[in-house]
Design an enzyme around this catalytic site. Structure first.
Site, PDB file in Angstrom:
ATOM      1  N   ASP A  80     -29.965  79.720 -24.018  1.00  0.00           N
ATOM      2  CA  ASP A  80     -29.071  79.342 -22.907  1.00  0.00           C
ATOM      3  C   ASP A  80     -29.609  78.081 -22.215  1.00  0.00           C
ATOM      4  OD1 ASP A  80     -26.991  79.274 -21.126  1.00  0.00           O
ATOM      5  OD2 ASP A  80     -27.686  80.941 -19.897  1.00  0.00           O
ATOM      6  N   ASN A  88     -18.433  74.448 -21.977  1.00  0.00           N
ATOM      7  CA  ASN A  88     -18.230  74.168 -20.544  1.00  0.00           C
ATOM      8  C   ASN A  88     -18.654  72.749 -20.177  1.00  0.00           C
ATOM      9  OD1 ASN A  88     -20.975  74.784 -20.770  1.00  0.00           O
ATOM     10  ND2 ASN A  88     -21.108  75.705 -18.737  1.00  0.00           N
ATOM     11  N   HIS A  98     -19.485  85.785 -21.746  1.00  0.00           N
ATOM     12  CA  HIS A  98     -20.353  85.619 -20.577  1.00  0.00           C
ATOM     13  C   HIS A  98     -19.931  86.766 -19.646  1.00  0.00           C
ATOM     14  CE1 HIS A  98     -22.150  83.258 -17.118  1.00  0.00           C
ATOM     15  NE2 HIS A  98     -21.309  84.061 -16.482  1.00  0.00           N
ATOM     16  N   ASN A 158     -27.832  82.175 -14.334  1.00  0.00           N
ATOM     17  CA  ASN A 158     -26.710  83.107 -14.439  1.00  0.00           C
ATOM     18  C   ASN A 158     -26.662  83.645 -15.867  1.00  0.00           C
ATOM     19  OD1 ASN A 158     -24.216  84.247 -14.894  1.00  0.00           O
ATOM     20  ND2 ASN A 158     -23.021  82.537 -14.092  1.00  0.00           N
TER      21      ASN A 158
HETATM   22  O1  DOR Z   1     -27.350  79.724 -15.793  1.00  0.00           O
HETATM   23  C1  DOR Z   1     -26.389  79.357 -16.447  1.00  0.00           C
HETATM   24  N1  DOR Z   1     -26.101  78.054 -16.608  1.00  0.00           N
HETATM   25  N2  DOR Z   1     -25.595  80.276 -16.998  1.00  0.00           N
HETATM   26  C2  DOR Z   1     -24.422  79.954 -17.572  1.00  0.00           C
HETATM   27  O2  DOR Z   1     -23.728  80.822 -18.027  1.00  0.00           O
HETATM   28  C3  DOR Z   1     -23.957  78.549 -17.593  1.00  0.00           C
HETATM   29  C4  DOR Z   1     -25.102  77.628 -17.514  1.00  0.00           C
HETATM   30  C5  DOR Z   1     -24.717  76.198 -17.240  1.00  0.00           C
HETATM   31  O3  DOR Z   1     -23.778  75.692 -17.877  1.00  0.00           O
HETATM   32  O4  DOR Z   1     -25.361  75.554 -16.408  1.00  0.00           O
HETATM   33 ZN    ZN Z   2     -23.304  82.172 -19.796  1.00  0.00          ZN
END
Ligand code: DOR
Ligand code: ZN
Length: 452
Positions: free
Chosen positions: A312, A101, A186, A285
């Site tokens: 994460d 991402n 996810h 998240n």
């Molecule tokens: O808290 C999160 N941040 N969960 C995710 O799935 C993506 C991540 C992000 O890229 O900041």
């Molecule tokens: Zn995620």
């Protein structure tokens, strides 16, 4: 290359069941021998070999984090591949798998190669790449997964977003199955999280913040497990957060489905109680949940339902986080403090021993990423000398200001913890030696490894 002997540590290799005091000899980037203490000369130790005393320490396969966000390309002010790799090494990780991402998303072979090239230039931790499963991570058209696998993408995911449409999800599972790669979901039904910023419950109601129910995660896992019966892809649940999710994964595994799941430090140590209007480092998240969820995740680790740990690691800038909770981005960083936090959550609570913790951080993620066959995630003779030395007694205070990461969004800042990686080898090269990172910053601002 000169020989290097890691002498007298507690050598743990969960993949083979080894757990005893031993000497590990490294030569030409590989593990040359693992021997319980005996006559070094008899094993051909060269006169110029360097010997490192590891007494009182653990000598384990290099730790692997299968879920990190390195932000390059596109948001280099939050993290770069170099700063993320440095953070990884400081935390004891010899390898990470970065999420797609970024901006642009990693959805083409050329972008996979760009990340690989940047990681190779840096020369710190190994950086594996998870490719996006759909073009732009929009959840519609399939990305060229075969071509990305061809240049070395180790797994696929649209992480940050769920593949919400069942039709698309089925096709992705079919392609990943044919490629032999894991699909990492996810798990978030977006129709159930509209306006959600924290766990749905009394705390969100009290704060007047939008609720994000656990069922948004659970319905996706249920659906995907069922969809996957036709494909038998290796299906992996990212950052599992609820008791219900543990239950679904447990049942699926008992039924012989190829399903795995990961837990993260924050979902093991923090609850929704950490969320306030100003503590935006607790916004993540999926959201922080409850004590009952923590207990269920720990149980899932104890009984083997969960066999992978992942941070994460999600860097965000201070200015983006310096807003009201509702407006802040989701995410927190963890690479540099994850090891003692896992120990606090699991070993110090008496749930599991160190040997199992090391398994969750080495062979578990290596199997998920399909890099175990190349010898990663384990210590075996002739395998790559990716090795982490841990002082399990080192007591220290987490100081986010001192992190190698370009970001500081760590809710564990100021915590007293125990256990730390002191020395790290990647391919037989020191990248961390006695707590010192083998890196320097070039005039361009880039960080590169130098020999120690
Ligand atoms: O808290 C999160 N941040 N969960 C995710 O799935 C993506 C991540 C992000 O890229 O900041
Ligand atoms: Zn995620």
């Amino acid at each position: 290359m000169a020989q290097l002997l890691l002498r007298g540590g507690r050598v743990m290799d969960p993949a083979s069941g080894l757990d005893e005091t031993a000497d590990v000899l490294v030569e030409d980037g590989r593990v040359a021998s693992i021997a319980t203490r005996s006559n070094e000369r008899a094993r051909g130790l060269a006169a110029d070999a360097s010997v490192v005393d590891c007494e009182g320490k653990f000598v384990v396969p290099g730790l692997i984090d299968p879920h990190v966000h390195l932000r390059e390309p596109g948001a280099e002010h939050k993290e770069t591949i170099a700063s993320g790799a440095a953070a990884a090494v400081r935390g004891g990780f010899t390898a990470v798998c970065c999420m797609p991402n970024t901006s642009p998303a990693i959805d083409l072979p050329s972008t996979v190669e760009f990340v690989q090239m940047r990681a190779a230039m840096t020369g710190l931790a190994r950086v594996h790449v998870a490719g996006a499963a759909t073009v732009g991570r929009h959840g519609e058209q399939l990305a060229p997964m075969g071509a990305m696998a061809g240049v070395g993408a180790v797994a696929f995911t649209d992480d940050g977003d769920c593949i919400a449409a069942a039709g698309t999800m089925g096709k992705v599972l079919a392609v990943c199955a044919s490629l032999g790669k894991a699909f990492m979901q996810h798990c978030q039904d977006p129709t159930l999280t509209v306006g959600g910023v924290m766990n749905a419950g009394v705390t969100s109601a009290r704060l007047g913040l939008g609720g994000w129910p656990a069922v948004a995660e659970e319905v996706i896992i249920e659906r995907d497990v069922r969809l996957n019966r036709a494909h038998r892809c290796r299906y992996h649940v990212q950052h599992l957060s609820s008791a219900g999710s543990v239950d679904i994964v447990r049942r699926a595994r008992a039924a012989g489905e190829p399903v795995s799941a990961e837990a993260s430090p924050h979902h093991l140590l923090l609850t929704e109680e950490s969320c306030t209007h100003t503590n935006t480092n607790a916004k993540v998240n999926p959201p922080l949940r409850t004590d009952a969820d923590i207990r269920a995740i720990v149980e899932g680790i104890v009984d083997g339902t969960i066999d992978v740990l992942a941070t994460d690691h999600a860097p965000h800038s201070a200015s983006e986080k310096a807003v009201d909770f509702a407006a802040a981005p989701f995410g927190l960083i963890g690479l540099e403090c994850a090891l003692p936090l896992y120990a606090k959550a699991l070993v110090e609570r008496g749930a599991i021993g160190w040997e199992r913790l090391i398994a969750l951080l080495t062979i578990g993620p290596a199997r998920l990423l399909g890099i175990d066959e190349a010898g990663f995630g384990q210590l075996r003779v002739d395998g790559p000398a990716d090795i982490t030395v841990i002082d399990p007694h080192a007591t220290w205070t987490i100081d986010a200001q001192a992190f190698e990461s370009r970001s500081r969004n760590c809710p564990f800042d100021g915590w007293q913890v125990r256990g730390r990686a002191t020395d790290v080898l990647v391919g037989g090269r020191w990248v961390l030696r006695s707590g010192n990172l083998a890196a320097r910053t070039l005039p361009s601002g880039e960080m590169v490894a130098h020999g120690l």
